[in-house]
Design an enzyme around this catalytic site. Structure first.
Site, PDB file in Angstrom:
ATOM      1  N   ASP A  66     -20.071  -6.308   5.807  1.00  0.00           N
ATOM      2  CA  ASP A  66     -20.690  -5.721   6.997  1.00  0.00           C
ATOM      3  C   ASP A  66     -19.730  -4.661   7.544  1.00  0.00           C
ATOM      4  O   ASP A  66     -19.805  -3.490   7.191  1.00  0.00           O
ATOM      5  CB  ASP A  66     -20.977  -6.853   7.990  1.00  0.00           C
ATOM      6  CG  ASP A  66     -21.683  -6.365   9.240  1.00  0.00           C
ATOM      7  OD1 ASP A  66     -21.944  -5.162   9.341  1.00  0.00           O
ATOM      8  OD2 ASP A  66     -21.964  -7.190  10.130  1.00  0.00           O
ATOM      9  N   GLY A 101     -16.512  -4.738   6.943  1.00  0.00           N
ATOM     10  CA  GLY A 101     -15.423  -4.594   5.978  1.00  0.00           C
ATOM     11  C   GLY A 101     -14.113  -5.181   6.480  1.00  0.00           C
ATOM     12  O   GLY A 101     -13.117  -5.199   5.755  1.00  0.00           O
ATOM     13  N   LEU A 102     -14.115  -5.703   7.699  1.00  0.00           N
ATOM     14  CA  LEU A 102     -12.866  -6.229   8.276  1.00  0.00           C
ATOM     15  C   LEU A 102     -12.362  -7.457   7.516  1.00  0.00           C
ATOM     16  O   LEU A 102     -11.161  -7.612   7.283  1.00  0.00           O
ATOM     17  CB  LEU A 102     -13.079  -6.577   9.759  1.00  0.00           C
ATOM     18  CG  LEU A 102     -13.267  -5.383  10.695  1.00  0.00           C
ATOM     19  CD1 LEU A 102     -13.669  -5.843  12.089  1.00  0.00           C
ATOM     20  CD2 LEU A 102     -11.981  -4.556  10.764  1.00  0.00           C
TER      21      LEU A 102
HETATM   22  P1  5GP Z   1     -17.403  -8.244   7.881  1.00  0.00           P
HETATM   23  O1  5GP Z   1     -16.015  -8.721   8.105  1.00  0.00           O
HETATM   24  O2  5GP Z   1     -17.532  -7.327   6.671  1.00  0.00           O
HETATM   25  O3  5GP Z   1     -18.001  -7.613   9.111  1.00  0.00           O
HETATM   26  O4  5GP Z   1     -18.323  -9.529   7.669  1.00  0.00           O
HETATM   27  C1  5GP Z   1     -18.300 -10.254   6.489  1.00  0.00           C
HETATM   28  C2  5GP Z   1     -18.727 -11.687   6.693  1.00  0.00           C
HETATM   29  O5  5GP Z   1     -19.561 -11.850   7.851  1.00  0.00           O
HETATM   30  C3  5GP Z   1     -19.552 -12.148   5.497  1.00  0.00           C
HETATM   31  O6  5GP Z   1     -18.740 -12.731   4.504  1.00  0.00           O
HETATM   32  C4  5GP Z   1     -20.497 -13.148   6.128  1.00  0.00           C
HETATM   33  O7  5GP Z   1     -19.876 -14.413   6.189  1.00  0.00           O
HETATM   34  C5  5GP Z   1     -20.691 -12.639   7.550  1.00  0.00           C
HETATM   35  N1  5GP Z   1     -21.891 -11.798   7.632  1.00  0.00           N
HETATM   36  C6  5GP Z   1     -21.936 -10.465   7.872  1.00  0.00           C
HETATM   37  N2  5GP Z   1     -23.207 -10.033   7.898  1.00  0.00           N
HETATM   38  C7  5GP Z   1     -23.988 -11.121   7.658  1.00  0.00           C
HETATM   39  C8  5GP Z   1     -25.405 -11.304   7.539  1.00  0.00           C
HETATM   40  O8  5GP Z   1     -26.242 -10.394   7.660  1.00  0.00           O
HETATM   41  N3  5GP Z   1     -25.828 -12.580   7.271  1.00  0.00           N
HETATM   42  C9  5GP Z   1     -24.969 -13.631   7.134  1.00  0.00           C
HETATM   43  N4  5GP Z   1     -25.511 -14.827   6.886  1.00  0.00           N
HETATM   44  N5  5GP Z   1     -23.630 -13.480   7.243  1.00  0.00           N
HETATM   45  C10 5GP Z   1     -23.146 -12.233   7.485  1.00  0.00           C
END
Ligand code: 5GP
Length: 190
Positions: free
Chosen positions: A111, A113-114
């Protein structure tokens, strides 16, 4: 990608498919082939980020035709369930050293990328021979990803999605396709 009406028939849930089981199957086979070609002649350590990766990873490793080792890491992210804070804590670390190994990190969805930034920084300190990323889903990029996702299943718009390993409040991981959870359906878990 936008929701596909024709895919609604393949499930009993109230959630229409954004990405159907057959689309996932086809794409995972293709990514497996890309990975096999990329790492030809090498051994690979495939690291899954729990819990969301577990179904994608199970299918992906069976589409990779190389000698592979499997390991898992579980991290938790501070902040609310649907918003990554980028601050992570290791809940379960790897069992094995990745020094001098070719490593493929498997993530369910990227999402902001963090999460990836933190995990990749950590893994880099352990001196792998190489470090690559595979993700089933990549949301619309809000900023430049610091680490490129070389092997990616689908680019999707900015919706909260569930299924094929991804959860909403712990549910829906066993849905065999990917669906969007809109505000209304969040109220009704089944
Ligand atoms: P980031 O750090 O890239 O923002 O988020 C990554 C993590 O957030 C993913 O591994 C997942 O656990 C959670 N996440 C982000 N977007 C979604 C989504 O649309 N659905 C679900 N179920 N988890 C998400």
């Amino acid at each position: 990608m936008s929701p596909q009406k024709s895919d609604m028939s393949e499930n009993n849930s109230h959630l229409p498919a954004l990405i159907s089981r057959s689309q996932i199957e086809t794409r995972v086979t293709e990514i497996g082939r890309e990975i096999t070609d990329h790492f030809a002649g090498k051994e690979l350590t495939v690291i899954g980020l729990l819990k969301g990766c577990f179904i994608f990873m199970a299918d992906l490793v069976r589409a990779i035709h190389l000698p592979v080792h499997i390991d898992f890491m579980e991290i938790s992210s501070y902040g609310d369930a649907q918003q990554s804070s980028g601050i992570i804590k290791i809940v379960k670390d790897l069992r094995h050293s990745i020094e001098d190994r070719h490593v493929l990190l498997v993530e369910d969805i990227v999402d902001t990328g963090l999460t990836l930034n933190h995990v990749m920084e950590l893994l880099e300190t352990r001196r792998p021979a190489s470090l690559h990323i595979a993700a089933l889903l990549v949301k619309e990029v809000k900023q430049e990803l610091r680490y490129p996702v070389e092997f990616r299943g689908f680019d999707i718009e900015d919706h909260f999605v569930v299924g094929y390993g991804l959860d909403y409040r712990g549910y829906y991981r066993n849905l065999n396709y990917v669906a969007i959870v809109e505000a209304e359906s969040q109220m009704k878990l089944f």
